[in-house]
Write a protein that holds these residues in place. Structure first.
Motif, PDB file in Angstrom:
ATOM      1  N   PHE A   1      -3.896  -4.650  -6.686  1.00 51.91           N
ATOM      2  CA  PHE A   1      -3.549  -5.288  -6.475  1.00 51.91           C
ATOM      3  C   PHE A   1      -4.471  -4.321  -4.838  1.00 51.91           C
ATOM      4  O   PHE A   1      -3.610  -3.926  -4.139  1.00 51.91           O
ATOM      5  N   SER A   2      -6.132  -4.769  -4.257  1.00 56.91           N
ATOM      6  CA  SER A   2      -6.161  -3.832  -3.149  1.00 56.91           C
ATOM      7  C   SER A   2      -7.103  -4.857  -2.402  1.00 56.91           C
ATOM      8  O   SER A   2      -7.874  -5.559  -2.128  1.00 56.91           O
ATOM      9  N   GLU A   3      -7.252  -3.688  -1.002  1.00 52.67           N
ATOM     10  CA  GLU A   3      -7.910  -4.417   0.469  1.00 52.67           C
ATOM     11  C   GLU A   3      -8.218  -3.143   1.129  1.00 52.67           C
ATOM     12  O   GLU A   3      -7.608  -2.547   1.568  1.00 52.67           O
ATOM     13  N   LYS A   4      -9.592  -3.690   1.518  1.00 52.60           N
ATOM     14  CA  LYS A   4      -9.342  -3.148   3.073  1.00 52.60           C
ATOM     15  C   LYS A   4      -9.085  -3.373   4.117  1.00 52.60           C
ATOM     16  O   LYS A   4      -9.647  -4.331   4.888  1.00 52.60           O
ATOM     17  N   ILE A   5      -7.898  -2.678   4.919  1.00 56.94           N
ATOM     18  CA  ILE A   5      -6.915  -3.457   5.926  1.00 56.94           C
ATOM     19  C   ILE A   5      -6.695  -2.391   6.667  1.00 56.94           C
ATOM     20  O   ILE A   5      -6.079  -1.691   6.239  1.00 56.94           O
ATOM     21  N   SER A   6      -6.706  -2.806   7.993  1.00 54.80           N
ATOM     22  CA  SER A   6      -5.579  -2.134   9.039  1.00 54.80           C
ATOM     23  C   SER A   6      -4.436  -2.153   8.200  1.00 54.80           C
ATOM     24  O   SER A   6      -4.292  -3.437   8.598  1.00 54.80           O
ATOM     25  N   THR A   7      -4.118  -1.067   9.164  1.00 55.24           N
ATOM     26  CA  THR A   7      -2.330  -1.198   9.534  1.00 55.24           C
ATOM     27  C   THR A   7      -2.178  -2.064  10.529  1.00 55.24           C
ATOM     28  O   THR A   7       0.039  -2.789  10.360  1.00 55.24           O
ATOM     29  N   ARG A   8      -2.932  -2.484  11.633  1.00 58.09           N
ATOM     30  CA  ARG A   8      -2.022  -3.560  12.650  1.00 58.09           C
ATOM     31  C   ARG A   8      -2.701  -4.732  12.137  1.00 58.09           C
ATOM     32  O   ARG A   8      -1.649  -5.775  12.919  1.00 58.09           O
TER      33      ARG A   8
ATOM     34  N   SER B   1      -9.823   6.368  -5.310  1.00 58.85           N
ATOM     35  CA  SER B   1      -8.896   7.639  -6.190  1.00 58.85           C
ATOM     36  C   SER B   1      -7.133   6.984  -5.694  1.00 58.85           C
ATOM     37  O   SER B   1      -6.778   7.338  -7.197  1.00 58.85           O
ATOM     38  N   GLN B   2      -6.590   5.559  -5.681  1.00 60.66           N
ATOM     39  CA  GLN B   2      -6.018   5.875  -5.252  1.00 60.66           C
ATOM     40  C   GLN B   2      -5.654   4.397  -6.792  1.00 60.66           C
ATOM     41  O   GLN B   2      -4.892   4.443  -7.584  1.00 60.66           O
ATOM     42  N   LEU B   3      -6.795   4.159  -7.263  1.00 56.02           N
ATOM     43  CA  LEU B   3      -7.392   3.260  -7.996  1.00 56.02           C
ATOM     44  C   LEU B   3      -7.175   3.888  -9.612  1.00 56.02           C
ATOM     45  O   LEU B   3      -6.594   3.246  -9.871  1.00 56.02           O
TER      46      LEU B   3
ATOM     47  N   ILE C   1       6.770  -4.025 -16.279  1.00 55.94           N
ATOM     48  CA  ILE C   1       4.938  -4.908 -16.438  1.00 55.94           C
ATOM     49  C   ILE C   1       4.858  -4.043 -14.389  1.00 55.94           C
ATOM     50  O   ILE C   1       5.681  -4.179 -14.258  1.00 55.94           O
ATOM     51  N   ARG C   2       4.004  -3.539 -14.727  1.00 59.02           N
ATOM     52  CA  ARG C   2       3.101  -2.249 -13.443  1.00 59.02           C
ATOM     53  C   ARG C   2       2.157  -3.249 -12.951  1.00 59.02           C
ATOM     54  O   ARG C   2       1.584  -4.232 -13.719  1.00 59.02           O
ATOM     55  N   ILE C   3       3.082  -3.786 -11.530  1.00 59.66           N
ATOM     56  CA  ILE C   3       1.738  -4.490 -10.417  1.00 59.66           C
ATOM     57  C   ILE C   3       1.656  -3.184  -9.584  1.00 59.66           C
ATOM     58  O   ILE C   3       2.406  -2.243  -8.842  1.00 59.66           O
ATOM     59  N   GLY C   4       0.360  -2.823  -9.323  1.00 59.58           N
ATOM     60  CA  GLY C   4       0.069  -2.130  -7.800  1.00 59.58           C
ATOM     61  C   GLY C   4      -0.826  -2.493  -6.863  1.00 59.58           C
ATOM     62  O   GLY C   4      -0.930  -3.580  -7.084  1.00 59.58           O
ATOM     63  N   TYR C   5      -0.580  -1.603  -6.077  1.00 57.72           N
ATOM     64  CA  TYR C   5      -1.641  -1.851  -4.613  1.00 57.72           C
ATOM     65  C   TYR C   5      -1.440  -0.581  -4.114  1.00 57.72           C
ATOM     66  O   TYR C   5      -1.143   0.250  -4.265  1.00 57.72           O
ATOM     67  N   ALA C   6      -3.191  -1.064  -3.822  1.00 53.35           N
ATOM     68  CA  ALA C   6      -4.270   0.644  -3.152  1.00 53.35           C
ATOM     69  C   ALA C   6      -4.875  -0.759  -2.059  1.00 53.35           C
ATOM     70  O   ALA C   6      -4.855  -1.485  -1.724  1.00 53.35           O
ATOM     71  N   ARG C   7      -4.323   0.584  -0.667  1.00 52.46           N
ATOM     72  CA  ARG C   7      -5.102  -0.368   0.375  1.00 52.46           C
ATOM     73  C   ARG C   7      -5.823   1.040   1.196  1.00 52.46           C
ATOM     74  O   ARG C   7      -5.161   2.600   1.530  1.00 52.46           O
ATOM     75  N   CYS C   8      -6.507   0.356   2.353  1.00 47.83           N
ATOM     76  CA  CYS C   8      -7.148   1.910   3.026  1.00 47.83           C
ATOM     77  C   CYS C   8      -7.537   0.803   4.495  1.00 47.83           C
ATOM     78  O   CYS C   8      -7.773   0.484   4.668  1.00 47.83           O
TER      79      CYS C   8
END
Length: 103
Positions: free
Chosen positions: A64-71, A48-50, A32-39
């Motif tokens: 699961f994806s989100e737009k959130i800073s690495t900070r 492109s990640q999705l 069962i694969r669960i993915g995570y994409a972030r920018c």
């Protein structure tokens, strides 16, 4: 996802390491694969990640994806993805099959 043999501490990542082959979801032993994409910024796109995650066997409802800073230290979608993985692992354990959960 297993770490490629050409990777290790202090060794830079180089594009071109092939991802694992897609898993046939109809097989009873399929992972069962669960993915995570972030920018990082609102101006960047996740498409492109999705698309890449979908192409390699991750169903869109398990990405699961989100737009959130690495900070930002707390990333809600990472936590949600990990919670889902732990639930899947716990269910698989009670169902009698083997599974592994890696971060």
């Amino acid at each position: 996802m297993p770490t490629p043999t050409d990777r290790g501490p202090g060794r830079p990542w180089r594009p071109g390491t092939p991802p694992p082959a897609p898993v046939d979801p109809d097989l009873p032993s399929a992972d069962i694969r669960i993915g995570y994409a972030r920018c990082s910024t609102l101006g960047q796109e996740l498409d492109s990640q999705l698309d890449a995650l979908s192409k390699h066997g991750n169903p869109r409802d398990k990405i699961f994806s989100e737009k959130i800073s690495t900070r930002v230290r707390v990333r809600p979608k990472v936590e949600e993805a990990l919670r889902t993985a732990r639930e899947v692992k716990a269910h698989a354990r009670t169902a009698g099959s083997s599974s592994r959960c890696t971060r």
